[in-house]
Design a protein around this motif. Sequence first.
Motif, mmCIF file in Angstrom:
data_model
loop_
_atom_site.group_PDB
_atom_site.id
_atom_site.type_symbol
_atom_site.label_atom_id
_atom_site.label_comp_id
_atom_site.label_asym_id
_atom_site.label_seq_id
_atom_site.Cartn_x
_atom_site.Cartn_y
_atom_site.Cartn_z
ATOM 1 N N GLY B 162 0.800 -1.221 0.000
ATOM 2 C CA GLY B 162 0.000 0.000 0.000
ATOM 3 C C GLY B 162 0.825 1.259 0.000
ATOM 4 N N SER B 163 2.170 1.124 0.027
ATOM 5 C CA SER B 163 2.980 2.339 0.022
ATOM 6 C C SER B 163 2.943 3.008 -1.349
ATOM 7 C CB SER B 163 4.426 2.014 0.412
ATOM 8 O OG SER B 163 4.959 1.064 -0.476
ATOM 9 N N ASN B 164 2.450 2.276 -2.364
ATOM 10 C CA ASN B 164 2.334 2.875 -3.690
ATOM 11 C C ASN B 164 0.945 3.473 -3.911
ATOM 12 O OD1 ASN B 164 0.987 0.508 -3.639
ATOM 13 N ND2 ASN B 164 1.686 -0.241 -5.626
ATOM 14 N N ALA B 165 0.192 3.646 -2.812
ATOM 15 C CA ALA B 165 -1.177 4.149 -2.922
ATOM 16 C C ALA B 165 -1.201 5.496 -3.634
ATOM 17 C CB ALA B 165 -1.791 4.289 -1.535
ATOM 18 N N VAL B 166 -2.228 5.682 -4.454
ATOM 19 C CA VAL B 166 -2.338 6.910 -5.226
ATOM 20 C C VAL B 166 -3.367 7.820 -4.558
ATOM 21 C CG1 VAL B 166 -2.750 7.865 -7.501
ATOM 22 C CG2 VAL B 166 -1.957 5.503 -7.267
ATOM 23 N N ALA B 167 -2.967 9.064 -4.339
ATOM 24 C CA ALA B 167 -3.891 10.014 -3.722
ATOM 25 C C ALA B 167 -4.902 10.485 -4.755
ATOM 26 C CB ALA B 167 -3.120 11.204 -3.165
ATOM 27 N N PRO B 168 -6.181 10.508 -4.394
ATOM 28 C CA PRO B 168 -7.185 10.983 -5.334
ATOM 29 C C PRO B 168 -7.188 12.503 -5.410
ATOM 30 C CG PRO B 168 -8.210 10.371 -3.278
ATOM 31 C CD PRO B 168 -6.740 10.138 -3.118
ATOM 32 N N ALA B 169 -7.955 13.046 -6.358
ATOM 33 C CA ALA B 169 -7.971 14.490 -6.554
ATOM 34 C C ALA B 169 -8.516 15.213 -5.323
ATOM 35 C CB ALA B 169 -8.813 14.822 -7.776
ATOM 36 N N ASP B 170 -9.521 14.623 -4.679
ATOM 37 C CA ASP B 170 -10.141 15.247 -3.521
ATOM 38 C C ASP B 170 -9.217 15.142 -2.311
ATOM 39 O OD1 ASP B 170 -11.661 16.071 -1.448
ATOM 40 O OD2 ASP B 170 -13.183 14.491 -1.603
ATOM 41 N N PRO B 171 -8.759 16.265 -1.754
ATOM 42 C CA PRO B 171 -7.815 16.177 -0.634
ATOM 43 C C PRO B 171 -8.430 15.552 0.616
ATOM 44 C CG PRO B 171 -8.529 18.440 -0.973
ATOM 45 C CD PRO B 171 -9.068 17.643 -2.125
ATOM 46 N N ASN B 172 -9.750 15.463 0.666
ATOM 47 C CA ASN B 172 -10.388 14.868 1.841
ATOM 48 C C ASN B 172 -10.492 13.356 1.765
ATOM 49 O OD1 ASN B 172 -11.221 17.048 3.716
ATOM 50 N ND2 ASN B 172 -12.141 17.835 1.853
ATOM 51 N N ALA B 173 -10.260 12.788 0.570
ATOM 52 C CA ALA B 173 -10.400 11.343 0.422
ATOM 53 C C ALA B 173 -9.046 10.667 0.609
ATOM 54 C CB ALA B 173 -10.958 11.019 -0.959
#
Lengths: 409, 382
Positions: B162-173
Amino acid sequence: MIRRRSAAVAAFGAALAFVLPAAFAGSTADPGISATAVVIGGTSPLTGPAASYASVARGANAYFQFVNSRGGVNKRRIEYRIVDDAYNPAQTVQAVRRLVEQDRVFAVFNTLGTESNLAIRDYLNQVKVPQLFVASGATTWGRDAAKYPWTIGFQPSYAAEGLVYGQYIARARKQAKVAVLFQNDDYGKDLLASLKLGLGRSGSKVVAAEAYQVTSSDVGSQVAKLKASGANVFCIFATPTFAIQAYVFANRLGWKPLVVNNAVSGTSNIMVLASEGGKNRLVEGTVTTTVLKDPTDPRWKKDAGMKQYRALLAKYAKGANPDDVYHVYGMAVGYETVSLFRRLGATPTRTALMARARSISSAKNPFLLPGVSVKTGKGDNFPIQQGQLQRWTKGRFVAVGGLWTSKRN
Amino acid sequence: MTPREQRIFGFAVFAAFAVIVLVLPQFISDFRARDYAYVGIYLIALLGLNILTGYTGQISLGHGAFMAIGGYTTAILMAGNEQFGGPIPSGMQDIWTLPIAGLVAGLFGLAFGLPALRLSGLYLALATFAIAVAMPSTVKRFEEHTGGGQGIQLFGLPELTGSNAVAPADPNAPATFEVLGLTFTQNDWMYYLAWSIALAAFAGAWLILRGRTGRAFRAVRDSETAAVSSGVSLARYKTLAFGISAAYAGVAGGLFAIASAFVNPDTFPIALSIFLLVGIVVGGLGGLSGLVVGAIFVAFLPLWAQGQDLGSVLPDSVIQGDTVSIPILGDFLFKGTSAPGGPAIVYGIVLILLMFVLPNGVGGLFRRVGQAITNRRYSRSK
């Protein structure tokens, strides 16, 4: 005709009134920001071996409450959540994740301790949450700003501090033999390395260095070994509890060196404790450096900043000891944070916060010594790079020379 | 209930519980899932400790040390210790380290079981406590292998799932990543990892305890003399209990390291060993189902107790010394900068009350309720 036109304008206006706020609200609202508050959070050792530092958070909180009572910053209250980590990095990790993911703070503020901050730095930079004004002087906060853009320090770096001690010792004592007690982490090692750099080729040198662990119970054996080295200068690079022990043990062993005590323990309240009610003569003549106005110093009796300090502490941190310099530190960092948020304007974002934090120019912090400025800019990621050497003389600190300034870090 | 009915009822409850565990993340916030992952981790450790203490009667005040062994095994296999000057390279994916963590801790447990044969009761408690006390210093002593007091940072390592997790556009998600075609947040992943292992550990403990081995364990607990005279080898079963129990703790420690993404000597303090013992007493000695409640207790009570005082803003009164009223018991004075004494006192009081109300732990309550149902059915059928 005219009536139809005005109806159309009214309809358009009404439509705009509905759409616009929605468009703005959906744009870039970072967590922790609401119409009425900005939530920040940080850990502090409220318990454990470094519990005396809890005063820093208390001082900052008092300043925020004062600002809130005046309507806050850009009409937002500053809500500061303080979580105990007992000076244990493993607890810091969990507490900071909680602050970010559950409490949804806008920024992590002034978390205390070198190890604690190292343990959370990778995480905060990955989730892009500001690690603002770290309460540690490790050189890495400023030095590695390119790699960790979401992290910024506050106080003078230990590298700058150690260098100043080295240069001072080289000037003050010919062929000095220096013994060093240091904490076995980046903080202690930074100080030790830069002390050696400051001594340079002056003929004075470090003849013994003993490390202690944060979790150890006392530093008695280390002090005994250092004394046995035959040194005539004793550098204490330790947190308050261990620094006080170092004075006590050295005194019991009958050792009478010139003592250089690092800034994190070189405060008047700690010196008073270390003097054991005047019995311990070793504290006399101790040299240290500071950037803060000392609340026990009669020089600041009528100083506007220190008057405000005492008033705010009495009002917003009832029962807190005003002689405790760490409260001053807390207010100083609180003051800079408030002016940073002011400059962010009506719609603060995390990105803008870090951009502003890297372009500070503040010369009038009322809690810092006159002349000490807080400044960052292109290629300069160290907010405070100045200090004042001072000597403990008959129960109070007396300035030695003028302000020193570190060029590089 | 007949034994057969009892077993069917047991299976049904376990299945229902597994379903609850499966769907729970849908109903709680992403961060809460992380909190409940820790409950699963503590459950594994408590199962192991209860096999040793509840079923075999050997008190261990040092299980935090076995967790530390597991935690450090996992951390060193993931991050390697070449960075400190040790011989082990980095590169093992986090979940594969867990069996090894269990094995290494289990071997330490077996090894400790041998000298422990000569000790019993209070003396054993002291001996096990000694390993919990010695563990942090031992870790620091071998700095080139363990990183000493600074610990080992696991966050951001490619070995951490999970260290390669991608952050979504919404900063709250929260950021997400995929494992076997399923999308997880880091917290959900930790939850499912911890609980799938915890449920397997639960089933494993049940299998060990239901047959010959479990009978031998209980015989050793109830009377060593009687056990020996019926042909139960004390040496064999005591060391076995230590081994199994430590292996459970090792797996829990490995998971703890993964969940915290950081280990240092203070990750596994002496207090942890005591909390674990508290957990099995609250859950009920010599039972398995109550341990779930014990694990919730261990994970949440300290946090809850802290929340009682430290809240959102620091109340200066608590830090600086103030009188706090506690119903019935009267007023207490908390004083001194290092004493936000509230949390510890709240914790203690809840514990004492619980022991008054449920002397046999939550497991005892479950059994009482079960017996009441059986009795009613029995009297009705008469």
